[in-house]
Design a protein around this motif. Structure first.
Motif, PDB file in Angstrom:
ATOM      1  N   ARG A 131       8.286  31.294   3.751  1.00 36.60           N
ATOM      2  CA  ARG A 131       7.673  30.979   2.469  1.00 36.60           C
ATOM      3  C   ARG A 131       7.749  29.488   2.182  1.00 36.60           C
ATOM      4  O   ARG A 131       8.764  28.824   2.452  1.00 36.60           O
ATOM      5  N   LEU A 132       6.680  28.970   1.601  1.00 39.37           N
ATOM      6  CA  LEU A 132       6.568  27.525   1.386  1.00 39.37           C
ATOM      7  C   LEU A 132       6.897  27.105  -0.040  1.00 39.37           C
ATOM      8  O   LEU A 132       7.159  25.932  -0.289  1.00 39.37           O
ATOM      9  N   ALA A 133       6.863  28.020  -0.966  1.00 40.19           N
ATOM     10  CA  ALA A 133       7.211  27.720  -2.363  1.00 40.19           C
ATOM     11  C   ALA A 133       7.918  28.942  -2.925  1.00 40.19           C
ATOM     12  O   ALA A 133       7.361  30.040  -2.918  1.00 40.19           O
ATOM     13  N   ALA A 134       9.140  28.753  -3.390  1.00 39.61           N
ATOM     14  CA  ALA A 134       9.926  29.904  -3.822  1.00 39.61           C
ATOM     15  C   ALA A 134      10.946  29.492  -4.872  1.00 39.61           C
ATOM     16  O   ALA A 134      11.368  28.334  -4.936  1.00 39.61           O
ATOM     17  N   PHE A 135      11.335  30.449  -5.688  1.00 40.58           N
ATOM     18  CA  PHE A 135      12.387  30.266  -6.677  1.00 40.58           C
ATOM     19  C   PHE A 135      13.719  30.802  -6.164  1.00 40.58           C
ATOM     20  O   PHE A 135      14.657  30.997  -6.934  1.00 40.58           O
ATOM     21  N   GLY A 136      13.799  31.074  -4.875  1.00 36.88           N
ATOM     22  CA  GLY A 136      14.916  31.815  -4.321  1.00 36.88           C
ATOM     23  C   GLY A 136      16.289  31.255  -4.631  1.00 36.88           C
ATOM     24  O   GLY A 136      17.210  32.003  -4.965  1.00 36.88           O
ATOM     25  N   TYR A 137      16.453  29.940  -4.506  1.00 37.01           N
ATOM     26  CA  TYR A 137      17.775  29.371  -4.711  1.00 37.01           C
ATOM     27  C   TYR A 137      18.302  29.697  -6.107  1.00 37.01           C
ATOM     28  O   TYR A 137      19.433  30.170  -6.268  1.00 37.01           O
ATOM     29  N   TRP A 138      17.476  29.434  -7.127  1.00 33.53           N
ATOM     30  CA  TRP A 138      17.937  29.658  -8.490  1.00 33.53           C
ATOM     31  C   TRP A 138      18.049  31.139  -8.824  1.00 33.53           C
ATOM     32  O   TRP A 138      18.886  31.549  -9.632  1.00 33.53           O
ATOM     33  N   ALA A 139      17.211  31.979  -8.192  1.00 36.81           N
ATOM     34  CA  ALA A 139      17.350  33.426  -8.398  1.00 36.81           C
ATOM     35  C   ALA A 139      18.704  33.892  -7.886  1.00 36.81           C
ATOM     36  O   ALA A 139      19.422  34.650  -8.555  1.00 36.81           O
ATOM     37  N   GLY A 140      19.078  33.441  -6.685  1.00 34.45           N
ATOM     38  CA  GLY A 140      20.370  33.816  -6.137  1.00 34.45           C
ATOM     39  C   GLY A 140      21.522  33.274  -6.952  1.00 34.45           C
ATOM     40  O   GLY A 140      22.522  33.970  -7.190  1.00 34.45           O
ATOM     41  N   TYR A 141      21.388  32.031  -7.397  1.00 29.14           N
ATOM     42  CA  TYR A 141      22.436  31.413  -8.208  1.00 29.14           C
ATOM     43  C   TYR A 141      22.664  32.224  -9.476  1.00 29.14           C
ATOM     44  O   TYR A 141      23.802  32.556  -9.838  1.00 29.14           O
ATOM     45  N   LEU A 142      21.589  32.542 -10.163  1.00 29.72           N
ATOM     46  CA  LEU A 142      21.714  33.265 -11.434  1.00 29.72           C
ATOM     47  C   LEU A 142      22.155  34.707 -11.220  1.00 29.72           C
ATOM     48  O   LEU A 142      22.928  35.246 -12.014  1.00 29.72           O
ATOM     49  N   GLY A 143      21.671  35.347 -10.157  1.00 27.66           N
ATOM     50  CA  GLY A 143      22.104  36.712  -9.888  1.00 27.66           C
ATOM     51  C   GLY A 143      23.597  36.798  -9.682  1.00 27.66           C
ATOM     52  O   GLY A 143      24.272  37.709 -10.193  1.00 27.66           O
ATOM     53  N   ALA A 144      24.140  35.838  -8.938  1.00 27.40           N
ATOM     54  CA  ALA A 144      25.580  35.815  -8.723  1.00 27.40           C
ATOM     55  C   ALA A 144      26.329  35.406  -9.990  1.00 27.40           C
ATOM     56  O   ALA A 144      27.386  35.963 -10.309  1.00 27.40           O
ATOM     57  N   ALA A 145      25.781  34.444 -10.720  1.00 33.33           N
ATOM     58  CA  ALA A 145      26.442  33.983 -11.948  1.00 33.33           C
ATOM     59  C   ALA A 145      26.564  35.106 -12.967  1.00 33.33           C
ATOM     60  O   ALA A 145      27.634  35.304 -13.575  1.00 33.33           O
ATOM     61  N   LEU A 146      25.496  35.866 -13.163  1.00 30.75           N
ATOM     62  CA  LEU A 146      25.557  36.968 -14.125  1.00 30.75           C
ATOM     63  C   LEU A 146      26.537  38.043 -13.659  1.00 30.75           C
ATOM     64  O   LEU A 146      27.231  38.658 -14.478  1.00 30.75           O
ATOM     65  N   ALA A 147      26.594  38.264 -12.340  1.00 33.04           N
ATOM     66  CA  ALA A 147      27.534  39.251 -11.812  1.00 33.04           C
ATOM     67  C   ALA A 147      28.974  38.827 -12.093  1.00 33.04           C
ATOM     68  O   ALA A 147      29.817  39.650 -12.473  1.00 33.04           O
ATOM     69  N   ALA A 187      22.889  36.178   3.051  1.00 35.22           N
ATOM     70  CA  ALA A 187      23.609  34.964   2.654  1.00 35.22           C
ATOM     71  C   ALA A 187      23.019  33.687   3.236  1.00 35.22           C
ATOM     72  O   ALA A 187      23.292  32.599   2.724  1.00 35.22           O
ATOM     73  N   LEU A 188      22.207  33.787   4.289  1.00 37.04           N
ATOM     74  CA  LEU A 188      21.700  32.581   4.947  1.00 37.04           C
ATOM     75  C   LEU A 188      20.351  32.126   4.415  1.00 37.04           C
ATOM     76  O   LEU A 188      19.866  31.059   4.802  1.00 37.04           O
ATOM     77  N   GLY A 189      19.728  32.915   3.543  1.00 32.43           N
ATOM     78  CA  GLY A 189      18.439  32.528   2.983  1.00 32.43           C
ATOM     79  C   GLY A 189      18.591  31.678   1.734  1.00 32.43           C
ATOM     80  O   GLY A 189      19.693  31.329   1.309  1.00 32.43           O
ATOM     81  N   ARG A 190      17.453  31.330   1.123  1.00 30.97           N
ATOM     82  CA  ARG A 190      17.472  30.511  -0.098  1.00 30.97           C
ATOM     83  C   ARG A 190      18.295  31.175  -1.197  1.00 30.97           C
ATOM     84  O   ARG A 190      19.153  30.554  -1.823  1.00 30.97           O
ATOM     85  N   SER A 191      18.002  32.445  -1.450  1.00 25.79           N
ATOM     86  CA  SER A 191      18.712  33.148  -2.519  1.00 25.79           C
ATOM     87  C   SER A 191      20.190  33.274  -2.204  1.00 25.79           C
ATOM     88  O   SER A 191      21.050  33.109  -3.080  1.00 25.79           O
ATOM     89  N   GLY A 192      20.491  33.576  -0.951  1.00 23.57           N
ATOM     90  CA  GLY A 192      21.875  33.699  -0.550  1.00 23.57           C
ATOM     91  C   GLY A 192      22.644  32.405  -0.712  1.00 23.57           C
ATOM     92  O   GLY A 192      23.815  32.408  -1.128  1.00 23.57           O
ATOM     93  N   ARG A 193      21.986  31.294  -0.408  1.00 21.04           N
ATOM     94  CA  ARG A 193      22.643  30.001  -0.573  1.00 21.04           C
ATOM     95  C   ARG A 193      22.960  29.758  -2.045  1.00 21.04           C
ATOM     96  O   ARG A 193      24.046  29.300  -2.398  1.00 21.04           O
ATOM     97  N   GLY A 194      21.998  30.056  -2.929  1.00 25.20           N
ATOM     98  CA  GLY A 194      22.243  29.893  -4.355  1.00 25.20           C
ATOM     99  C   GLY A 194      23.372  30.776  -4.844  1.00 25.20           C
ATOM    100  O   GLY A 194      24.223  30.354  -5.640  1.00 25.20           O
TER     101      GLY A 194
END
Length: 354
Positions: A131-147, A187-194
């Motif tokens: 994917r060339l444009a994604a919100f993945g990093y911040w989605a992962g960051y927020l998903g973990a933060a809320l958890a 864990a190795l993708g954009r969301s996982g990194r976030g």
């Protein structure tokens, strides 16, 4: 570049504060000769005055359906309103319509009836399918933060947009906080990194799984963690990570499940233990009473950090819009739309061009 008219629409979802195009990048498009119309939006994180200052034309909220020229490309993020019944324009947004999700066929029929096309941002990919444009990093960051906040008893509703600095401050462990274990899958993708970054800010060193660890899933090891953050978006059938039978397992330590992907309704969903997402007004739902299991499954997580997430996404999308044309990533998007229509037996009413 041939003459291009982009029309940035207002988002109908009341909790959607993001934008795919921030004012500074709008200026670069205008300077490159792109005609850019921006609808007024009371909830967009950037005020309309900043777009006007960037050289954009202003249109009324939701006017794309009646006012946008036929050759304009309508740009957004989340779902379209239910009307009009036919869609003659090309639309760029996350359609969630190619994996048998609820409402997918109806959406594609609207495009087919009007002769328009869906250029789905999820399928805007390079030659290797990345994917060339994604919100993945911040989605992962927020998903973990809320958890983390939920597991520590500090998550309050309704959720409201915040800043990265404020959220990170809330994640820092307090003296009364008990230690817990967390697992990030994907864990190795954009969301996982976030997700890993957010857990690190909370003082948690997570277990990290990716393709190698899920190829032969160690389910007891998964259920032995206190918190699970799922960042996997399956593209083909794989065994589910958590099943209904796992909820009754008395040995299960898992208490908080955060599904960043939110692929609910799809046959490729790796967490088929729930049937609807959670909302900002009620971000957590109890899936099982004893042993307890709480679910967080919010499908627009990055909107909780609207400025940061919009800026990053817009920066990735900008060069692709500057090269908008019939080939490359946009051509692949259009072909994927045609393929989806064929798979559903939908006859298109026109031949949309990119």
């Amino acid at each position: 570049m041939t003459e291009l008219h982009l029309w940035l629409r207002h988002e109908v979802r009341s909790t959607e504060r993001r934008t795919p195009l921030v004012p500074s990048d709008a200026r670069r498009l205008v300077d490159a000769g792109v005609t850019l119309t921006v609808e007024e939006s009371p909830q967009r994180i950037f005020p309309i005055e900043q777009y006007e200052a960037a050289g954009c034309s202003v249109a009324a909220t939701g006017s794309w359906s009646s006012r946008a020229p036929r050759d304009a490309v309508i740009v957004g993020l989340k779902e379209l309103p239910d009307e009009p019944a036919t869609l003659p324009h090309r639309h760029i947004f996350f359609g969630h319509a190619y994996k048998q999700q609820p409402g997918a066929a109806e959406l594609l029929r609207r495009f087919a009836a009007g002769g328009g096309a869906l250029l789905d941002l999820e399928y805007l990919v390079d030659d290797q399918g990345r994917r060339l444009a994604a919100f993945g990093y911040w989605a992962g960051y927020l998903g973990a933060a809320l958890a983390v906040l939920q597991h520590r008893g500090r998550l309050s509703a309704p959720l409201t947009p915040t800043s990265h600095e404020e959220l990170e401050e809330s994640l820092r462990p307090a003296a009364r906080d008990e230690e817990f274990t967390a697992l990030v899958i994907g864990a190795l993708g954009r969301s996982g990194r976030g997700a890993r970054v957010a857990l690190g800010a909370a003082g948690i060193e997570p277990t990290c799984w990716d393709l190698d660890e899920t190829r032969n899933l160690d389910r007891p090891a998964l259920l032995a963690h206190d918190v699970l953050v799922n960042c996997v978006l399956a593209t083909g059938p794989i065994p589910p990570f958590v099943r209904d039978t796992d909820l009754d397992d008395p040995a299960r330590r898992l208490r908080t499940l955060s599904d960043v992907t939110c692929d609910v309704g799809s046959p490729l969903n790796v967490l088929p233990v729930y049937d609807r997402v959670t909302e900002w007004t009620e971000p957590v739902r109890r899936l099982h009473k004893e042993p307890p299991l709480d679910l967080i499954a919010i499908d627009n997580l990055p909107s909780l950090l609207p400025e940061e997430s919009s800026t990053g996404f817009s920066g990735s999308l900008l060069p692709l819009l500057l090269e908008f044309g019939t080939g490359g990533p946009w051509g692949r998007c259009l072909e994927r739309f045609h393929q989806a229509c064929r798979e559903l037996g939908i006859t298109e009413g026109g031949s949309p061009r990119v």
